[in-house]
Each structure stands twice: as C-alpha cells, then as structure tokens.
Design an enzyme around this catalytic site. Structure first.
Site, short mmCIF file in Angstrom:
data_model
loop_
_atom_site.label_atom_id
_atom_site.label_comp_id
_atom_site.label_asym_id
_atom_site.label_seq_id
_atom_site.Cartn_x
_atom_site.Cartn_y
_atom_site.Cartn_z
N ASP A 3 0.73 -1.11 0.07
CA ASP A 3 -0.06 0.14 0.10
C ASP A 3 0.86 1.32 -0.06
O ASP A 3 0.57 2.24 0.77
CB ASP A 3 -0.99 -0.15 1.22
N TRP A 97 -0.48 2.04 5.96
CA TRP A 97 -0.14 2.81 7.36
C TRP A 97 0.73 1.59 8.29
O TRP A 97 0.02 0.23 8.11
CB TRP A 97 -0.99 3.39 7.82
N VAL A 100 -2.04 -0.31 10.25
CA VAL A 100 -3.26 -1.15 9.75
C VAL A 100 -2.57 -2.04 8.90
O VAL A 100 -2.71 -3.26 9.19
CB VAL A 100 -4.23 -0.35 9.30
N CYS A 101 -2.21 -1.52 7.89
CA CYS A 101 -2.02 -2.53 6.46
C CYS A 101 -0.59 -3.14 6.72
O CYS A 101 -0.17 -4.00 6.14
CB CYS A 101 -1.79 -1.64 5.26
N VAL A 102 0.31 -2.71 7.62
CA VAL A 102 1.55 -3.55 7.99
C VAL A 102 1.34 -4.39 9.20
O VAL A 102 1.52 -5.53 9.01
CB VAL A 102 2.74 -2.50 8.26
#
Length: 196
Positions: A3, A97, A100-102
């Site tokens: 992302d 972010w 969240v996405c990590v």
C-alpha cells in the site's frame, strides 16, 4: 511492499513523505539487486487509494501488483499464494499505514510461523505514536525491526562480493543520504572504492 499509494501517503504523518519515498525506492532497488522475490500489493487502487508509488513501479515495471479490498493483505488468497510461491520462511515487510496495513499481515504471518522483518523507515503511520505503537506491538509478537539501509548492507554482507558491489554503491549514493555522499566523496577525491 504493501500500500505505498498516494491516498495512503496523504495522511502519513509519522515520517516526512519525501524521505519515505526515498527509502521505499532504496528498499525496492535493494531487493531487485539481490533477486529477492518481491510481492507488491495495493488496496483499492482504482477506486480510492491510487496506484503504487512510481519509484516502485520503475524498479519492477512488469511485476504483477495484487490489488485487494481487505486492509489485511494476509486475508487475500493471491497474496498468500505469492508468498507460498516464493518459498521463503523469512518475510521483509514495508507499507503504509504501519498501524493497519503493516501490523495486520505481520501478526498473521508470525502466527503462521514466518520470521518477519519490518522495514520501519520505508513504512509510516498517520501519527508518530500510531507508527511507534504498531512497531512495538509487532516486536512484542516476534517481528524484528530493520531499516532499508540495514537490509541493503546485510544483503551485500561482504565488500568482496563484486557481483553486486557496483549496484549497492549506486543505491547507496542515490538513496543513502550522508553515507551516499561519503561514498561519492571518497570516489571523487581518492578514487577509492570501499572494500577494494
């Protein structure tokens, strides 16, 4: 690489975005130089978040980018299939972010038995606290924090490795900040090449 997209970058405040983009480019080039299988993933690229950073696309122009709807890349079967196809038990993860996405796929990968390294300076969160707490949470779960330069130099490992030496020096000079300037200075002033 998860992302690294415009919409995600707009709200990233834990790091200067120019620095993150530089670090992401250095990370991508490091992986490519050492033929590390690299998975690129985006979330809602065409409907909300935008395309992957051009710095990444430039390094991997023909690479399939797995676009998802889930915030957690580990929920997407295409991502899991790509990880399985790579056949590695060590994962190096960076993204936007961090909170969240990590953090979500990192925690799931750890639970599934992977050894996970999080590239903290090629990732970012909506606040410094959000990024830091996510990193702390991943460390507590067993992930190892690293920086992109640390990754590059661990891959090189020995300056006698001439096969990748020139590429590593080029990456360091372009993306390595003061270290890169030092390499450039030594070459210009003394004709020096580190390790040679």
């Amino acid at each position: 690489m998860i992302d690294h997209q415009s919409q995600m970058a707009f709200a990233t405040a834990s790091h200067d975005m120019t620095l993150v983009r530089n670090n992401v480019a250095g990370l991508a080039k490091s992986a490519k130089t050492f033929n590390v299988p690299t998975i690129l993933s985006t979330v809602a690229a065409d409907t909300f978040s935008g395309q992957i950073f051009p710095e990444i696309k430039e390094v991997f122009p023909d690479q399939e980018i797995i676009d998802r709807t889930s915030m957690n890349a580990w929920d997407d079967q295409k991502v899991i299939d790509a990880v399985n196809k790579a056949g590695k038990k060590k994962l190096v993860v960076a993204g936007l972010w961090t909170e969240v996405c990590v953090v979500m796929p990192v925690l799931d990968a750890l639970e599934d038995g992977y050894e996970v390294y999080v590239v903290t300076d090629a990732s970012g969160g909506v606040t410094t606290e959000a990024h830091d707490m996510a990193i702390e949470r991943m460390i507590q779960a067993g992930a190892t924090p690293i920086t992109w330069m640390q990754y590059l130099l661990e891959l090189q490992r020995d300056w006698a490795n001439q096969e990748t030496y020139d590429a590593v020096m080029a990456i360091a000079k372009e993306h390595g900040g003061a270290y890169g300037l030092g390499v450039q200075y030594a070459e210009e002033m003394f004709g020096a090449k580190e390790g040679k």
